[in-house]
Motif scaffolding. Structure first.
Motif, short mmCIF file in Angstrom:
data_model
loop_
_atom_site.label_atom_id
_atom_site.label_comp_id
_atom_site.label_asym_id
_atom_site.label_seq_id
_atom_site.Cartn_x
_atom_site.Cartn_y
_atom_site.Cartn_z
N ARG A 464 0.91 16.67 -2.35
CA ARG A 464 1.92 16.71 -3.10
C ARG A 464 3.00 15.77 -2.22
NH1 ARG A 464 4.70 21.27 -6.72
NH2 ARG A 464 5.76 21.75 -4.80
N ILE A 465 3.16 16.09 -1.02
CA ILE A 465 3.98 15.41 -0.47
C ILE A 465 3.54 13.95 -0.18
CG2 ILE A 465 4.97 15.25 2.15
CD1 ILE A 465 4.66 18.49 2.30
N ARG A 466 2.39 13.70 0.12
CA ARG A 466 1.76 12.27 0.26
C ARG A 466 2.29 11.64 -1.00
NH1 ARG A 466 1.42 10.49 4.96
NH2 ARG A 466 0.34 8.95 4.19
N SER A 467 2.06 12.16 -2.09
CA SER A 467 2.08 11.68 -3.58
C SER A 467 3.59 11.33 -3.84
CB SER A 467 1.54 12.64 -4.63
OG SER A 467 2.54 12.77 -5.53
N ILE A 468 4.58 11.96 -3.09
CA ILE A 468 5.97 11.55 -3.23
C ILE A 468 6.03 10.13 -2.37
CG2 ILE A 468 8.36 12.36 -2.45
CD1 ILE A 468 7.41 15.25 -3.03
N PHE A 469 5.59 10.21 -1.25
CA PHE A 469 5.79 9.28 -0.43
C PHE A 469 5.09 7.81 -0.97
CE2 PHE A 469 6.66 10.39 4.37
CZ PHE A 469 7.05 11.41 3.91
N ARG A 470 4.08 8.23 -1.74
CA ARG A 470 3.38 6.95 -2.49
C ARG A 470 4.04 6.49 -3.47
NH1 ARG A 470 -1.29 9.79 -2.44
NH2 ARG A 470 -1.07 10.32 -4.48
N LYS A 471 4.80 7.40 -4.17
CA LYS A 471 5.53 7.08 -5.30
C LYS A 471 6.83 6.33 -4.79
CE LYS A 471 4.23 10.13 -8.80
NZ LYS A 471 4.14 11.71 -8.98
N GLY A 472 7.49 6.62 -3.50
CA GLY A 472 8.70 6.01 -2.94
C GLY A 472 8.17 4.78 -2.35
N SER A 473 6.90 4.44 -2.35
CA SER A 473 6.48 3.15 -1.48
C SER A 473 6.32 3.41 -0.17
CB SER A 473 6.96 2.18 -2.15
OG SER A 473 6.39 2.04 -3.60
N LEU A 474 6.55 4.62 0.34
CA LEU A 474 6.82 4.88 1.69
C LEU A 474 5.55 4.98 2.48
CD1 LEU A 474 9.73 7.10 1.50
CD2 LEU A 474 9.80 4.88 2.58
N GLU A 475 4.28 4.77 1.58
CA GLU A 475 2.96 5.32 2.46
C GLU A 475 2.44 4.19 3.21
OE1 GLU A 475 0.61 4.09 -1.08
OE2 GLU A 475 2.60 3.51 -0.19
N SER A 476 2.77 3.06 3.13
CA SER A 476 1.99 2.08 3.94
C SER A 476 1.88 2.16 5.35
CB SER A 476 2.84 0.48 3.62
OG SER A 476 4.15 0.80 4.01
N SER A 477 2.84 2.46 6.06
CA SER A 477 2.61 2.95 7.42
C SER A 477 3.83 3.84 7.89
CB SER A 477 2.47 1.69 8.29
OG SER A 477 3.68 1.15 8.67
N ASP A 478 3.36 4.64 8.98
CA ASP A 478 4.67 5.29 9.41
C ASP A 478 5.61 4.45 10.03
OD1 ASP A 478 2.21 8.05 10.68
OD2 ASP A 478 3.25 7.50 8.67
N GLN A 479 5.31 3.21 10.56
CA GLN A 479 6.43 2.40 11.27
C GLN A 479 7.32 1.99 10.24
OE1 GLN A 479 5.97 2.25 14.18
NE2 GLN A 479 7.90 1.14 14.17
N SER A 480 6.87 1.82 8.96
CA SER A 480 8.18 1.20 7.92
C SER A 480 8.92 2.47 7.72
CB SER A 480 7.34 0.89 6.47
OG SER A 480 6.85 2.15 5.87
N LEU A 481 8.41 3.62 7.85
CA LEU A 481 9.38 4.78 7.51
C LEU A 481 10.37 4.79 8.60
CD1 LEU A 481 7.61 8.10 6.59
CD2 LEU A 481 9.76 7.35 5.92
N ILE A 482 9.84 4.49 9.81
CA ILE A 482 10.74 4.73 10.93
C ILE A 482 11.78 3.46 10.97
CG2 ILE A 482 10.61 4.58 13.57
CD1 ILE A 482 8.06 5.73 13.45
N THR A 483 11.33 2.37 10.68
CA THR A 483 12.37 1.33 10.90
C THR A 483 13.46 1.04 9.79
OG1 THR A 483 10.65 -0.14 10.11
CG2 THR A 483 11.18 -0.11 12.33
N ASN A 484 12.90 1.64 8.55
CA ASN A 484 13.71 1.67 7.43
C ASN A 484 14.83 2.93 7.32
OD1 ASN A 484 12.37 -0.47 6.40
ND2 ASN A 484 11.06 0.71 5.25
N HIS A 485 14.62 3.82 8.28
CA HIS A 485 15.69 4.81 8.09
C HIS A 485 16.71 4.76 8.97
CE1 HIS A 485 16.52 8.98 7.40
NE2 HIS A 485 15.32 9.28 7.09
N GLN A 486 17.55 3.82 8.19
CA GLN A 486 18.99 3.65 8.73
C GLN A 486 20.01 4.58 8.03
OE1 GLN A 486 18.89 1.87 11.08
NE2 GLN A 486 16.99 0.45 10.94
N SER A 487 19.71 5.19 6.86
CA SER A 487 20.87 5.84 6.27
C SER A 487 21.24 7.32 6.99
CB SER A 487 20.36 5.90 4.95
OG SER A 487 19.20 6.64 4.80
N PRO A 488 22.29 7.73 6.92
CA PRO A 488 22.50 8.88 7.59
C PRO A 488 21.65 10.15 6.87
CG PRO A 488 24.29 8.18 6.25
CD PRO A 488 23.43 7.27 6.34
#
Ligand code: ARG
Length: 539
Positions: A464-488
């Motif tokens: 279920r957690i993975r599916s949330i990531f998928r719907k948020g288009s965050l699943e492509s790679s862990d790297q995108s999560l890391i670099t996109n995480h600018q918000s507090p």
């Protein structure tokens, strides 16, 4: 640095300021058992005060006066007889999440002093099918290896298979008299088991067969070509079967040095033990007595039998020596069932007398039995031991039926794959979850339930957690999560804080698993994590 480590460091410094002679290695900060009182707790001051006949609350007050954690914690509370309670500021928790999201850590730290650990687990016997008893050693051992490696230790895994011993006399007799090549080709383990049973039964009733088996064993030990060839074939056939099971369970070993690997070393060890006065003759056998050891007084270790054959213990002594020479480990861990406790007590005691200078830590990590739902040792309906391969098949089959019923529209191979992941996961998890030293009842219904502390429940939460990531288009790679995480990150709702604080304790749990050899701590942690995530998600 994770907040609890910062608190711990500063607490040690404050303790040193108040009690300069104190050994601060026991000054630890651990999660509070009840969040009502705070997030972390330290009870170290009480024993420090007690040892000095000081008033613990006074010591606590003095230490707190020297302790500055106001940047990360709410004011420190002194409770009971001198506990310190710490509550993290929400901002501290958010900071830790943010640094994790940026890739700085995954809520644990690698060991500051990495150890070399040899892990001896699984270790089935040649020419016998792996049975349900080997499942626990295999799964517990593999989990411990994974946790130790994650923490940065150097782990050497060694599958100490039983490929030598008296059973080969009977096996060779069976092989020479009754071998059915076609049956061997179709199901080698079943055929070897049949041969063993045949000649075992014959030796029970006919002393001539027993004597024949003894001679075949002696011939094997003396290097007879034909017997060696048969023996090698039995090992090779068995290894294929072991590897199939390991492949299914995704378990790998660095080495498989079986018992036979140590053959050449056995006689010299017995000679050395005798020469040093550690071993002596008793009724024709050579034993290591433990007269000054109250527990082992009545149980000397036999290192050579009166017929000249060496024992399990002799091989294990040689194995320790080899491992020390080869890998220089800080620790050797053996994972076997509880019935081998006496063997390992004798082994460790004999080894300490043989090599009193050795610093290596020796640990026997033992486990209880698997019981059937009737509370008796787990057997098949016809009363035989349960073969591991059949057990894995049945797990997959049961899940396949459920998946096919619930989602008939999925293509067959996808249903098979889901069944494999859930079925094998369920078996592994059911084995890791109980306190390893208690017996547990093997129950398909319990381990495959979608609710409660089970693998399917955790896998469901994960999916279920993975599916949330998928719907948020965050699943492509862990790297995108890391670099996109600018918000507090702002943690306001209690469910958010609870989930976040639980994440912070992952490393503490890993360390506890490694220190006490108890993967069940991690199971319970993950179960709580899934629950906290669900509450967070629902709210
Ligand atoms: N082969 C043994 C058995 O099946 C386990 C061996 C455990 N390891 C050891 N070094 N003794 O019971």
């Amino acid at each position: 640095m994770l907040p609890h480590k910062t608190i711990e460091d500063r607490l040690k410094t404050a303790v040193k300021a108040v009690l300069p002679d104190a050994d601060t290695s026991s000054v630890l900060v651990r999660p509070c058992p009840d969040p009502k009182f705070g997030d972390y707790q330290s009870n170290a001051l009480m024993s420090l005060a007690k040892a000095r006949k000081m008033n613990p609350r006074q010591v606590a007050a003095d230490v707190v006066a020297k302790l500055d954690v106001s940047d990360i914690c709410e004011p420190v509370e002194i409770a009971g007889a001198g506990f310190l309670n710490f509550r993290l500021k929400p901002g501290t928790v958010a900071e830790a999440l943010k640094s994790a999201a940026c890739g700085a850590h995954l809520f644990f730290e690698k060991a500051s002093r990495p150890r070399t650990v040899v892990l001896d687990f699984s270790s089935p016997n040649v020419a016998k099918p792996m049975h349900v008893g080997h499942i626990r050693s295999t799964i517990l051992g593999d989990s411990l290896a994974a946790v130790l490696r994650l923490l940065g230790h150097k782990v050497v895994t060694d599958n100490h298979i039983g490929d030598w011993g008296t059973q080969f006399g009977k096996l060779i007799v069976g092989w020479k008299r009754h071998l059915d090549r076609a049956a061997l080709k179709a199901d080698p383990m079943a055929e070897m088991e049949r041969l063993y049973k045949l000649s075992n039964a014959a030796s029970d009733t006919d002393p001539a067969v027993l004597e024949y088996a003894r001679q075949e064993l002696v011939k094997l030990q003396q290097g007879d070509e034909e017997n060696l060839r048969i023996w090698r074939e039995m090992i090779a056939l068995s290894q294929v079967q072991f590897d199939t099971v390991y492949g299914r369970l995704d378990i790998k070993f660095d080495h498989t040095f079986g018992e036979s690997f140590y053959n050449e070393r056995l006689q010299p060890i017995v000679d050395e033990l005798r020469q040093k006065g550690i071993a002596r003759e008793s009724e024709g056998a050579i034993i290591v007595p433990f007269e000054d050891n109250p527990q082992l007084k009545k149980n000397p270790a036999i290192v050579q039998k009166s017929d000249g054959a060496f024992n399990y213990a002799t091989t294990d002594l040689a194995t320790i020596a080899y491992r020390l020479e080869t890998w220089h480990p800080n620790e050797i861990i053996y994972v076997t069932d509880g019935r081998q406790q006496l063997h390992f007590q004798q082994l460790f005691a004999a080894f300490r007398r043989w090599h009193p200078e050795a610093k290596v830590k020796l640990a026997h990590v033992w486990f209880g039995s698997i019981l059937g739902e009737d509370g008796k040792p787990f057997k098949t309906r016809s009363g035989e031991v349960v073969k591991l391969a059949n057990l894995l098949d049945e797990a997959e089959e049961r899940v396949f039926n459920v998946v096919s019923e619930k989602s008939p529209e999925l293509p067959g191979d996808q249903r098979r794959e889901i069944a494999r992941v859930i079925g094998l996961g369920a078996i592994k998890y059911a084995d890791l979850l109980p306190n390893r030293q208690s017996d547990y009842v093997f129950s398909w219904d319990k381990m495959l339930a979608l609710h409660g502390n089970t693998a399917p429940y955790l896998q469901y939460a994960y999916a279920r957690i993975r599916s949330i990531f998928r719907k948020g288009s965050l699943e492509s790679s862990d790297q995108s999560l890391i670099t996109n995480h600018q918000s507090p990150i702002t943690l306001a709702a209690p469910q958010e804080l609870t989930l976040a604080k639980h994440l912070l304790n992952f490393g503490l749990i890993l360390e506890a698993v490694a220190d006490e050899y108890r993967p069940n701590f991690l199971c319970n942690y993950l179960y709580d994590l899934a629950g906290h995530f669900t509450a967070f998600y629902q709210n």
